[in-house]
Enzyme design. Structure first.
Site, PDB file in Angstrom:
ATOM      1  N   ARG A   1       0.851  -1.009  -0.129  1.00  0.00           N
ATOM      2  CA  ARG A   1       0.034  -0.180  -0.144  1.00  0.00           C
ATOM      3  C   ARG A   1       0.984   1.247  -0.026  1.00  0.00           C
ATOM      4  NH1 ARG A   1      -2.197  -3.578   3.897  1.00  0.00           N
ATOM      5  NH2 ARG A   1      -4.133  -4.390   3.349  1.00  0.00           N
TER       6      ARG A   1
ATOM      7  N   HIS B   1      -4.075  -9.136   3.644  1.00  0.00           N
ATOM      8  CA  HIS B   1      -5.679  -8.984   3.657  1.00  0.00           C
ATOM      9  C   HIS B   1      -5.940  -9.829   4.823  1.00  0.00           C
ATOM     10  CE1 HIS B   1      -6.147  -8.187  -0.994  1.00  0.00           C
ATOM     11  NE2 HIS B   1      -5.918  -6.951  -0.234  1.00  0.00           N
TER      12      HIS B   1
ATOM     13  N   TYR C   1      -9.035 -10.938  -7.480  1.00  0.00           N
ATOM     14  CA  TYR C   1      -8.128 -10.957  -8.463  1.00  0.00           C
ATOM     15  C   TYR C   1      -8.472 -12.221  -9.312  1.00  0.00           C
ATOM     16  CZ  TYR C   1      -6.013  -7.572  -5.802  1.00  0.00           C
ATOM     17  OH  TYR C   1      -5.749  -6.328  -4.977  1.00  0.00           O
TER      18      TYR C   1
ATOM     19  N   LYS D   1      -2.061  -1.930   7.508  1.00  0.00           N
ATOM     20  CA  LYS D   1      -3.520  -1.720   7.922  1.00  0.00           C
ATOM     21  C   LYS D   1      -3.878  -2.493   8.969  1.00  0.00           C
ATOM     22  CE  LYS D   1      -7.995  -1.416   5.436  1.00  0.00           C
ATOM     23  NZ  LYS D   1      -8.708  -1.536   4.041  1.00  0.00           N
TER      24      LYS D   1
ATOM     25  N   ARG E   1      -0.373  -2.440  -6.908  1.00  0.00           N
ATOM     26  CA  ARG E   1      -0.484  -3.248  -5.996  1.00  0.00           C
ATOM     27  C   ARG E   1      -1.532  -4.442  -6.513  1.00  0.00           C
ATOM     28  NH1 ARG E   1      -0.912  -4.489  -0.434  1.00  0.00           N
ATOM     29  NH2 ARG E   1      -3.103  -5.037   0.363  1.00  0.00           N
TER      30      ARG E   1
ATOM     31  N   HIS F   1      -2.165   2.230  -6.151  1.00  0.00           N
ATOM     32  CA  HIS F   1      -2.824   1.047  -5.662  1.00  0.00           C
ATOM     33  C   HIS F   1      -2.952   0.270  -6.793  1.00  0.00           C
ATOM     34  CE1 HIS F   1      -4.174  -0.490  -1.992  1.00  0.00           C
ATOM     35  NE2 HIS F   1      -5.570  -1.056  -2.832  1.00  0.00           N
TER      36      HIS F   1
END
Length: 292
Positions: free
Chosen positions: A134, A251, A260, A159, A228, A225
């Site tokens: 990120r 995640h 994805y 995150k 990413r 992003h």
């Protein structure tokens, strides 16, 4: 800094919020106060609701920004001020899921080529694509976070304020070494030009990526992003399993990573249309020799 703002910051620090979340929440409450030209202490839940409506209708803010502002107001009024005046009834938006923009391998090559003679820009773009970080994670990197012995990048305070390890590519390591020899970053891997003691701000990083994309002839909107998303999709197309990709991206939920599979060209090409299967079946039946 006002005592009220300091108190809110302390409340978030006591709950171990990440610096990025602290900054975003303080900014959201400050914008609320500025909108009404009054101290946020003097505002109520209806004022917060009107401001959220203003974000959507007048500023056309993204739903993620809307939800972030809502969470900031909820924290400020319920935790810092200890008020429960219907703030929990502020609606939470459920954003529409959109497929992420993903660059092709050729587009990535062109993007990196146009910054080949700009060491800092090239190093930043290669970290974003080569490690799938990120933007806040990339800008918070320090030279000590690169472990060339074990070939890992130590991502600190990602995150959810979580640390993780990400694979360090040998090619990325070579570029970073060249960048370090030429620019000698000290505290931060990507410092500000005007103040090397502080990391580059995200607005500057967004402009670097967008400018490189235009120079590379990429007409789609490209942000940090995007790199990413491209990293994750290219890993999937290379045969890396979803669970590993989930851990590399940081995640919490595998469903987030599974998006994805919807943009991977390799996965899409592997799917046979029912129409093609039907025609193949009819062709096989037509070619069967008659039964004697």
């Amino acid at each position: 800094m006002t005592p009220l703002r300091q108190r809110m910051i302390h409340d978030m620090q006591l709950r171990n919020f990440s610096p990025h979340t602290v900054e975003a929440y303080v900014h959201a409450v400050a914008q609320l106060a500025r909108h009404f030209h009054r101290s946020p202490e003097q505002l109520d839940a209806e004022s917060a609701r009107q401001y959220l409506l203003h974000l959507v209708q007048d500023q056309h803010a993204s739903w993620s920004r809307y939800n972030q502002a809502r969470c900031a107001f909820l924290f400020f009024y319920r935790v810092t001020l200890g008020r429960d005046e219907q703030f929990e009834k502020l609606p939470f938006a459920k954003p529409r899921k959109r497929l992420p923009t993903v660059l092709s391998a050729d587009e990535v090559r062109r993007l990196l080529d146009v910054v080949a003679h700009q060491p800092r820009h090239r190093a930043l773009l290669m970290v974003l694509y080569g490690a799938g970080l990120r933007i806040s994670e990339a800008l918070n990197l320090q030279p000590r976070d690169f472990d060339s012995q074990r070939m890992f990048i130590h991502v600190r305070g990602g995150k959810g304020n979580k640390d993780r390890l990400v694979q360090l590519s040998p090619n990325l390591l070579d570029v970073l070494r060249g960048y370090w020899r030429e620019c000698r970053p000290r505290t931060w891997m990507f410092p500000q030009n005007a103040d090397p003691g502080r990391p580059m701000d995200s607005g500057t990083a967004h402009r670097i990526v967008a400018r490189a994309a235009r120079r590379a002839g990429i007409t789609r909107r490209v942000s940090p992003h995007t790199l990413r998303h491209t990293y994750a999709t290219h890993l999937l197309e290379a045969g890396v399993d979803l669970l590993t990709i989930q851990r590399m991206l940081g995640h919490q939920n595998l469903k987030t990573t599974a998006i994805y599979t919807h943009v991977s060209e390799a996965h899409l090409r592997a799917v046979k249309s029912p129409l093609d299967l039907l025609y193949a079946k009819l062709a096989n039946e037509a070619n069967k020799p008659p039964v004697s």
